[in-house]
Design an enzyme around this catalytic site. Structure first.
Site, mmCIF file in Angstrom:
data_model
loop_
_atom_site.group_PDB
_atom_site.id
_atom_site.type_symbol
_atom_site.label_atom_id
_atom_site.label_comp_id
_atom_site.label_asym_id
_atom_site.label_seq_id
_atom_site.Cartn_x
_atom_site.Cartn_y
_atom_site.Cartn_z
ATOM 1 N N GLU A 39 -3.399 0.984 -6.467
ATOM 2 C CA GLU A 39 -2.367 0.034 -6.839
ATOM 3 C C GLU A 39 -2.110 0.168 -8.329
ATOM 4 O O GLU A 39 -3.026 0.497 -9.093
ATOM 5 C CB GLU A 39 -2.820 -1.392 -6.501
ATOM 6 C CG GLU A 39 -1.701 -2.333 -6.173
ATOM 7 C CD GLU A 39 -0.914 -1.902 -4.931
ATOM 8 O OE1 GLU A 39 0.189 -1.326 -5.134
ATOM 9 O OE2 GLU A 39 -1.371 -2.128 -3.807
ATOM 10 N N CYS A 73 0.862 -1.182 0.000
ATOM 11 C CA CYS A 73 0.000 0.000 0.000
ATOM 12 C C CYS A 73 0.894 1.227 0.000
ATOM 13 O O CYS A 73 1.615 1.489 0.961
ATOM 14 C CB CYS A 73 -0.916 0.024 1.224
ATOM 15 S SG CYS A 73 -2.018 1.456 1.243
#
Length: 222
Positions: free
Chosen positions: A105, A2
């Site tokens: 992402e 993340c």
């Protein structure tokens, strides 16, 4: 992993899933946080428990103890954080939660990388497990916090092989308690994790790669 996420709603929008007002020591703030592109190296609203009440503090995202001579780390693997030299003290005494709308992402698409926004399919907030150097309320940039990650599975692995450890509201509340540890935490990160099939994702603008961009259009599908 993340490396970027959105924290755009009001505090109450997130906190209402975790605890009633009597369990918080957090001033009411009706203004949206409005951060659609939260990046490492910035201060992030971090939720933790002190004296059996929840507190919110702006804490530096990134962790580098005094002996670490490399770039600050932003993630810690759940598989090793509880036992590693670097993260064990944080796991034991610095557990916290990052509330968010979802995270970004990037996936390779030809010669470029295409960003995706990953969120709960039901539209509810997500609560990412974090660990950090306490006390969080000290207000400086010493050390900071990391987001705990786990292996991606099911469809999420098509985007990236790692993802944040997202906990249910009930598990998130337990995660922050300072009177638990050992096998209770080990069971919690397994049984309290939100399953991969609860998430949805879509492509978003590549402008999210610019940390100066903060508009709501960053989380709109393209």
């Amino acid at each position: 992993m993340c490396g970027r996420f959105s924290q755009s709603q009001t505090r109450e929008d997130y906190l209402s899933y975790l605890a009633d007002e009597a369990e918080r020591n957090i001033p009411y703030d009706p203004e949206p946080i409005a951060r659609y592109n939260v990046a490492p190296g910035t201060r992030v609203l971090l939720l933790s428990e002190r004296d059996e009440k929840l507190h919110v503090d702006p804490v530096h995202w990134g962790y580098a103890p005094a002996w670490w001579d490399k770039t600050p780390l932003i993630n810690a693997r759940v598989e090793t954080a509880a036992t590693s030299r670097m993260f064990k003290p944080l796991w034991q005494h610095g557990r916290a939660i990052v509330f968010a709308d979802g995270w970004f992402e990037w996936k390779k698409d030809g010669e470029k990388k295409q960003p995706y926004f990953i969120h709960r399919a039901d539209g509810k907030p997500i609560f990412m497990a974090a660990i950090g150097s306490t006390p969080f309320e000290r207000g400086d940039d010493a050390e900071g916090f990391l987001i705990v990650t786990t292996a991606a599975d099911k469809g999420l692995i098509d985007i990236h092989d790692r993802r944040p450890l997202v906990l249910s509201p009930e598990a998130a509340r337990t995660w922050m308690r300072q009177d638990i540890g050992g096998t209770i935490l080990e069971d919690l990160v397994v049984q309290g994790a939100v399953a991969a099939d609860k998430f949805a994702w879509y492509q978003v603008t590549r402008a999210v790669g610019n940390v100066r961009k903060q508009g709501s259009d960053l989380i709109n599908p393209i």
